[in-house]
Design a protein around this motif. Sequence first.
Motif, short mmCIF file in Angstrom:
data_model
loop_
_atom_site.label_atom_id
_atom_site.label_comp_id
_atom_site.label_asym_id
_atom_site.label_seq_id
_atom_site.Cartn_x
_atom_site.Cartn_y
_atom_site.Cartn_z
N UNK A 49 0.84 -1.20 0.00
CA UNK A 49 0.00 0.00 0.00
C UNK A 49 0.87 1.25 0.00
N UNK A 50 1.92 1.23 0.80
CA UNK A 50 2.85 2.37 0.85
C UNK A 50 3.54 2.52 -0.51
N UNK A 51 4.01 1.40 -1.06
CA UNK A 51 4.68 1.43 -2.36
C UNK A 51 3.76 1.94 -3.46
N UNK A 52 2.50 1.47 -3.45
CA UNK A 52 1.54 1.91 -4.47
C UNK A 52 1.25 3.40 -4.35
N UNK A 53 1.06 3.87 -3.13
CA UNK A 53 0.79 5.29 -2.94
C UNK A 53 1.98 6.13 -3.38
N UNK A 54 3.18 5.67 -3.09
CA UNK A 54 4.38 6.39 -3.52
C UNK A 54 4.46 6.46 -5.04
N UNK A 55 4.23 5.34 -5.69
CA UNK A 55 4.30 5.30 -7.16
C UNK A 55 3.27 6.24 -7.79
N UNK A 56 2.05 6.22 -7.28
CA UNK A 56 1.02 7.10 -7.81
C UNK A 56 1.37 8.57 -7.57
N UNK A 57 1.89 8.87 -6.39
CA UNK A 57 2.28 10.26 -6.09
C UNK A 57 3.38 10.73 -7.03
N UNK A 58 4.32 9.84 -7.33
CA UNK A 58 5.42 10.22 -8.22
C UNK A 58 4.99 10.39 -9.67
N UNK A 59 3.99 9.65 -10.08
CA UNK A 59 3.57 9.71 -11.48
C UNK A 59 2.37 10.60 -11.73
N UNK A 60 1.49 10.77 -10.71
CA UNK A 60 0.25 11.50 -10.94
C UNK A 60 0.03 12.66 -9.97
N UNK A 61 0.83 12.79 -8.96
CA UNK A 61 0.64 13.88 -8.00
C UNK A 61 0.03 13.40 -6.70
N UNK A 62 -0.89 14.17 -6.18
CA UNK A 62 -1.47 13.94 -4.86
C UNK A 62 -2.18 12.59 -4.74
#
Length: 80
Positions: A55-68
Amino acid sequence: MAEPLTARQDRPRFRSVADTAAILGMSEVTLYRAIHAGQFPAIKVRGRFVIPARAIDDMEEIALTHGLVDASSYALRPAS
């Protein structure tokens, strides 16, 4: 980009609340409040909470590619 399976096997699948709070740069109390409010994903086993590392990894990836990222979108219901 997905990590190779061997790299994922070397890391823990779950993290403690203390470890997760340190990773995110917040207090444990703040993270516990978010978990209890259903705003952060966690697994409860008896009285102990653990956080899926994915979950942490997924949230990090989304934040890096799409923002908030809103962590509450990963939490389905408040803990009881």
